[in-house]
Design an enzyme around this catalytic site. Structure first.
Site, mmCIF file in Angstrom:
data_model
loop_
_atom_site.group_PDB
_atom_site.id
_atom_site.type_symbol
_atom_site.label_atom_id
_atom_site.label_comp_id
_atom_site.label_asym_id
_atom_site.label_seq_id
_atom_site.Cartn_x
_atom_site.Cartn_y
_atom_site.Cartn_z
ATOM 1 N N GLN A 165 39.139 35.641 35.416
ATOM 2 C CA GLN A 165 39.885 36.534 34.881
ATOM 3 C C GLN A 165 41.376 36.250 35.326
ATOM 4 O OE1 GLN A 165 39.935 40.069 37.056
ATOM 5 N NE2 GLN A 165 39.908 41.427 35.211
ATOM 6 N N SER B 241 40.030 34.678 40.433
ATOM 7 C CA SER B 241 38.749 34.094 41.316
ATOM 8 C C SER B 241 37.930 33.153 40.491
ATOM 9 C CB SER B 241 37.870 35.436 41.312
ATOM 10 O OG SER B 241 38.360 36.315 42.049
ATOM 11 N N SER C 69 46.138 39.173 36.974
ATOM 12 C CA SER C 69 47.454 39.348 38.027
ATOM 13 C C SER C 69 48.442 38.108 37.722
ATOM 14 C CB SER C 69 46.848 39.432 39.481
ATOM 15 O OG SER C 69 45.743 40.203 39.405
ATOM 16 N N GLU D 186 34.527 46.994 35.147
ATOM 17 C CA GLU D 186 34.741 46.234 36.358
ATOM 18 C C GLU D 186 34.537 47.367 37.640
ATOM 19 O OE1 GLU D 186 38.615 44.311 36.944
ATOM 20 O OE2 GLU D 186 37.753 43.408 38.619
ATOM 21 N N ASN E 99 42.207 50.326 46.402
ATOM 22 C CA ASN E 99 41.638 51.666 46.541
ATOM 23 C C ASN E 99 42.779 52.808 46.566
ATOM 24 O OD1 ASN E 99 39.196 50.244 46.498
ATOM 25 N ND2 ASN E 99 38.476 51.125 48.509
ATOM 26 N N GLU E 100 43.796 52.425 46.793
ATOM 27 C CA GLU E 100 45.116 53.217 46.606
ATOM 28 C C GLU E 100 45.220 53.936 45.327
ATOM 29 O OE1 GLU E 100 45.369 50.587 48.620
ATOM 30 O OE2 GLU E 100 45.130 51.811 50.321
HETATM 31 C C1 LIG Z 1 39.488 38.289 46.286
HETATM 32 C C2 LIG Z 1 40.079 38.612 45.299
HETATM 33 C C3 LIG Z 1 39.773 38.213 44.200
HETATM 34 C C4 LIG Z 1 40.733 38.424 43.050
HETATM 35 N N1 LIG Z 1 40.396 38.055 41.858
HETATM 36 C C5 LIG Z 1 41.294 38.204 40.893
HETATM 37 C C6 LIG Z 1 40.954 37.809 39.547
HETATM 38 O O1 LIG Z 1 40.111 37.230 39.391
HETATM 39 N N2 LIG Z 1 41.857 38.224 38.554
HETATM 40 C C7 LIG Z 1 42.846 38.683 38.675
HETATM 41 O O2 LIG Z 1 43.740 38.933 37.765
HETATM 42 N N3 LIG Z 1 43.252 39.282 39.824
HETATM 43 C C8 LIG Z 1 42.599 39.196 41.035
HETATM 44 N N4 LIG Z 1 42.766 39.605 42.093
HETATM 45 C C9 LIG Z 1 44.116 40.405 42.390
HETATM 46 C C10 LIG Z 1 44.079 41.644 42.520
HETATM 47 O O3 LIG Z 1 43.620 42.311 41.298
HETATM 48 C C11 LIG Z 1 45.255 42.144 42.958
HETATM 49 O O4 LIG Z 1 45.302 41.721 44.289
HETATM 50 C C12 LIG Z 1 45.327 43.781 43.112
HETATM 51 O O5 LIG Z 1 45.220 44.183 41.714
HETATM 52 C C13 LIG Z 1 46.537 44.437 44.143
HETATM 53 O O6 LIG Z 1 47.801 43.565 43.610
HETATM 54 P P1 LIG Z 1 48.587 43.102 44.650
HETATM 55 O O7 LIG Z 1 47.661 42.291 45.517
HETATM 56 O O8 LIG Z 1 49.795 42.350 44.000
HETATM 57 O O9 LIG Z 1 48.894 44.009 45.627
HETATM 58 P P2 LIG Z 1 50.168 45.054 45.553
HETATM 59 O O10 LIG Z 1 50.351 45.769 43.959
HETATM 60 O O11 LIG Z 1 51.652 44.310 45.990
HETATM 61 O O12 LIG Z 1 50.056 46.092 46.382
HETATM 62 C C14 LIG Z 1 50.464 45.846 47.883
HETATM 63 C C15 LIG Z 1 49.953 47.419 48.527
HETATM 64 O O13 LIG Z 1 50.422 48.194 48.092
HETATM 65 C C16 LIG Z 1 49.653 49.342 47.686
HETATM 66 N N5 LIG Z 1 50.590 50.002 46.511
HETATM 67 C C17 LIG Z 1 50.658 49.359 45.291
HETATM 68 N N6 LIG Z 1 51.204 50.530 44.594
HETATM 69 C C18 LIG Z 1 50.679 51.629 45.157
HETATM 70 C C19 LIG Z 1 50.949 52.930 44.549
HETATM 71 N N7 LIG Z 1 51.497 53.333 43.491
HETATM 72 N N8 LIG Z 1 50.366 53.828 45.543
HETATM 73 C C20 LIG Z 1 49.961 53.528 46.828
HETATM 74 N N9 LIG Z 1 49.935 52.287 47.086
HETATM 75 C C21 LIG Z 1 50.363 51.281 46.341
HETATM 76 C C22 LIG Z 1 48.399 48.683 47.167
HETATM 77 O O14 LIG Z 1 47.199 49.553 47.207
HETATM 78 C C23 LIG Z 1 48.249 47.675 48.465
HETATM 79 O O15 LIG Z 1 47.767 48.270 49.320
HETATM 80 C C24 LIG Z 1 42.086 39.293 43.345
HETATM 81 C C25 LIG Z 1 42.280 39.571 44.630
HETATM 82 C C26 LIG Z 1 41.420 39.406 45.641
HETATM 83 C C27 LIG Z 1 41.796 39.753 46.961
#
Ligand SMILES: Cc1cc2nc3c(=O)[nH]c(=O)nc-3n(C[C@H](O)[C@H](O)[C@H](O)COP(=O)(O)OP(=O)(O)OC[C@H]3O[C@@H](n4cnc5c(N)ncnc54)[C@H](O)[C@@H]3O)c2cc1C
Lengths: 378, 386
Positions: free
Chosen positions: B125, B160, B128, B244, B367-368
């Site tokens: 997928q 992933s 991101s 999902e 989860n947020e």
């Molecule tokens: C093991 C793993 C597998 C993954 N696999 C895939 C995949 O296959 N394909 C893919 O596309 N993506 C994948 N992801 C990415 C995943 O979808 C993103 O990590 C996720 O959407 C969060 O984005 P970020 O990591 O950029 O965190 P950010 O969006 O930068 O957030 C950082 C922190 O800020 C908090 N935050 C952000 N906005 C808000 C808000 N409005 N209110 C409160 N808190 C907030 C978040 O909750 C988090 O705690 C994977 C991630 C992991 C860890």
């Protein structure tokens, strides 16, 4: 497999909700707490008219049951409206007297329970030493280990043919003469954190109704009903706390915006919602299986969810939530009390893992049991 | 309120169990986050598919058994109770396939689904981006029109299984000047080995290449690989997101089996009084999740759509999964420090499961973000400053 309430069950919940919403239940709770049960008794008979207590009573004793799922539906509503009285205990008494070999007791007491005439309370092993609302109940059943060699006041009432009380044997006693059911004196009442729960030590004396393993087995069965009804009631308490808090934070403003628009507030409420929505299927699943481990699991999950919701509700109401005047307190204090009633979280968790020789029995469950049946697994 | 299964469903369950008893590898496969393990897992998918067990709920025409949601749940319970391997094809099976069923063309389904069911084409997928996480709609990778298709450029991340996968699906900006960020996006599938694609594996906490970064430089994608209408990709993607978080990403069977193994471990380790309550909570949680899912499945079968309730699911299972694994590691005592592969027998697998569980509250929408959805859409709380 269709794990949802049917239309009839949902309608039943709605009628009970409508009745209780119209009834000014908080006023009845407050006078009940003050020792005046009149309004509570009036509410009791209206609830009975809808068939709630009849659900715990078999048809041959003028009841509609036993129907645990419908009872769970009812107790969620009773909890949502903070209805006072030994509701759980009355249902539990009905179950106790439904046990094998107790037909004459069932005949004597259960029609009154089903119709709402008899308000019963009970103490059982595994449920703590108090009888709830001992000052307002018409009849009080106590199961416990007998002191031995007690006089049997009415030998005819003893259902076990040779119910001679032995030291250490499990005995079932009833007290409160049926002749004067409404005459109460309350010096025995001990205050609960929930003022509407009037805890009393069982009366001394009374009438020995039965003794022996049958009574012990009946009491173990009845404990399941007590836990199931408490779990459903706690779920209702939690749902009411969540609803009231959501309404409050939408309307209370600080810094020029509703408090409910702050993420720290929203997320706590989301967590309460999650806990309650995952306790709900456990409560109904337990009502379907009536497996002791399922029932214990439902009790843990529903009481913990309600209690966590109470903590959140108090915090998000600010100081107004901390007052006895504001109605929220009726649910806040009950959430705390129900956690300990009829088995603490620890006791119920032990039941989930199975006990026996020092809660060691943890059978390797056949794969069949991974769904549908009991909960214990290994 | 009925928790019994029809004789036909029970027969299905028995058939699944018998097949699994005869086929589940006696020794666990190597971790699927390694090249060797990935290959072994593909082999397992092929074995499942040969007897139509890899995608039981799909139509038979695509390799499934045409069986409904309840049977899928029963199959999953049997699958994990039998200790069968984790599914390497999960991204494709539980995310892309439902999207194709809802929004794809008949040609796409016929072309894409059967090899997916056999594990021949494993999907990643690609949603991101380095600058688009929770705010996914701010993504910047581009799809530019060309003869007979599109040219993709940009950077995707955290994909992933992309280190060893074959193809990917994701969102691209095809109209750069729309008034709102979630407009003008197109949902496309592309080949991870196509010219212009560079895959850089990223080590997760334990160093295993569980995800990857993708660099795209004018990668050609034919028109037939666009899902839904060009420019309307957001809507398509949101239906995938619902799947999902909702019923399919984490089946209750998995947690029932894990909780059962945890309870057994607790028993074997002398019924440690310090972890007793948490072990019981793991058992209770698995049951709660199973029954919650049965209720959701019943509503679904009554014709109700899966709505924002799936956010309740997502937060529940992700936090549950961590608590379960933490309890296991605590129960193992000092051995709980040991990395995966250092322990054998009943103690094996908890460490890797723990590392995997830690990501649950982050991926599939943090989860947020889920709690915001619950607050706004289930509780009706006002939107606010986030
Ligand atoms: C093991 C793993 C597998 C993954 N696999 C895939 C995949 O296959 N394909 C893919 O596309 N993506 C994948 N992801 C990415 C995943 O979808 C993103 O990590 C996720 O959407 C969060 O984005 P970020 O990591 O950029 O965190 P950010 O969006 O930068 O957030 C950082 C922190 O800020 C908090 N935050 C952000 N906005 C808000 C808000 N409005 N209110 C409160 N808190 C907030 C978040 O909750 C988090 O705690 C994977 C991630 C992991 C860890």
């Amino acid at each position: 497999m269709r794990f949802l309430l049917d239309d009839e069950q949902s309608d039943f919940a709605r009628s009970l909700d409508a009745l209780l919403t119209a009834a000014d239940t908080p006023a009845a709770v407050r006078s009940w707490s003050a020792g005046d049960p009149a309004a509570g008794r009036a509410l009791w008979s209206r609830i009975a008219d809808l068939g709630v207590f009849a659900l715990a009573v078999p048809e041959e004793y003028e009841g509609l049951g036993p129907r645990p799922v419908e009872l769970a539906v009812a107790f969620v509503e009773l909890g949502r409206h903070a209805v006072p009285g030994p509701l759980v205990e009355t249902v539990t008494s009905a179950s106790l007297l439904t046990g094998p070999g107790l037909a004459n007791l069932a005949k004597r007491f259960l029609p009154g329970v089903a119709s709402g005439e008899t308000v019963a309370t009970v103490a059982l092993p595994g449920g703590g030493p108090y009888v709830l609302d001992g000052d307002a109940a018409d009849v009080e059943f106590v199961v416990g280990e007998g002191p031995g060699a007690v006089a049997v006041s009415d030998a005819d009432a003893v259902s076990d043919a040779d119910a001679v009380s032995e030291a250490g044997a499990v005995e079932l006693w009833v007290s409160a003469p049926m002749a004067s059911p409404r005459v109460r004196h309350s010096p025995r009442v001990r205050r609960s954190i929930d003022p509407a729960r009037r805890l009393a030590l069982p009366r001394a004396g009374g009438e020995l109704l039965g003794t022996g393993p049958r009574i012990a087995a009946g009491a173990a069965d009845a404990l399941r009903w007590a836990r199931l009804a408490t779990a459903a009631q706690a779920l209702g308490v939690g749902l009411a706390l969540l609803d009231r808090t959501v309404a409050y934070v939408k309307q209370r403003s600080q810094f020029g915006v509703p408090v409910g628009s702050f993420q720290a507030v929203r997320h706590r409420l989301a967590d309460a919602k999650i806990a309650l929505e995952f306790a709900r299927p456990l409560v109904f699943g337990a009502a379907v299986s009536m497996d002791p481990a399922d029932v214990a699991a439902a009790k843990v999950a529903a009481c913990e969810a309600a209690y966590a919701t109470a903590r959140t509700a108090l915090q998000l109401h600010g100081a107004i939530g901390y007052t006895a005047e504001y109605d929220l307190s009726l649910w806040l204090t009950k959430a705390r009390a129900l956690r300990s009633a009829w088995g603490s979280p620890g006791e119920c968790r032990a039941e989930v893992l199975g006990h026996g020789d020092g809660f060691g029995r943890l059978p390797r469950v056949p794969r069949d049991d991974l769904s549908g049946g009991g909960l214990r697994c290994s | 309120m009925d928790l019994t299964h029809s004789p036909a469903d029970q027969a299905f369950r028995a058939e699944a169990r018998a097949w699994l008893d005869a086929h589940v590898p006696a020794r666990p496969l190597p971790s699927l986050e390694t090249a060797e393990g990935f290959a072994a897992h593909r082999g397992w998918e092929a074995e499942l598919a040969a007897d139509h067990w890899s995608v039981v709920s799909w139509p038979a025409a695509y390799g499934g058994r045409d069986c409904g949601l309840v049977r899928w749940l029963l199959f999953e319970e049997e699958y994990y109770a039998a200790g069968a391997p984790g599914r390497v094809g999960q991204n494709g099976v539980s995310l892309l396939a439902p999207t194709l069923f809802d929004h794809g063309t008949e040609e796409q389904r016929a072309r894409i689904l059967p090899p997916m069911a056999r594990g021949e084409v494993v999907w990643a997928q690609a949603w991101s981006e380095p600058e688009a996480g929770s705010d996914l709609a701010s993504l910047r990778s581009r799809a530019v029109r060309t003869d007979g298709g599109w040219l993709l450029s940009g950077q995707k991340t955290w994909s992933s299984r992309a280190a060893f996968a074959d193809r990917a699906f994701g969102l691209f900006r095809s109209e750069p000047d729309t008034p709102k960020p979630h407009q003008g996006l197109t949902y496309l599938m592309f080949d991870l080995r196509a010219p212009g694609v560079t895959v850089r594996p990223i080590g997760r906490l334990d160093g295993k290449p569980a995800f990857a970064e993708l660099f795209l430089d004018e990668v050609f994608v034919p028109d037939e690989d666009v899902i839904g209408e060009p420019g309307r990709g957001w809507r398509v993607a949101m239906s995938t997101a619902g799947n999902e978080r909702g019923l399919t990403l984490r089946s209750p069977g998995r947690f029932l089996a894990s909780a059962g193994r945890l309870a057994a471990l607790w028993h074997e380790r002398g019924r440690d009084p310090f972890t007793r309550d948490r072990v019981a909570d793991a058992v209770i949680g698995a049951r709660a999740y199973q029954l919650f899912t049965y209720a959701a499945a019943s509503r679904f079968l009554d014709g109700e759509a899966l709505g924002p309730e799936s956010s309740l699911n997502k937060v529940f299972w992700s936090e549950y999964d961590i608590a379960l694994h933490e309890t296991a590691l605590d129960l193992l005592g000092v051995d709980g420090e040991l990395a995966d592969g250092e322990l054998a027998g009943a103690d094996r697998g908890w460490a890797e499961g723990y590392v995997f569980s830690l990501a649950g509250p982050i991926y599939a929408g943090t989860n947020e973000i889920q709690r915001d959805i619950i607050a706004e859409r289930l509780l009706g709380l006002p939107k606010g400053r986030r």
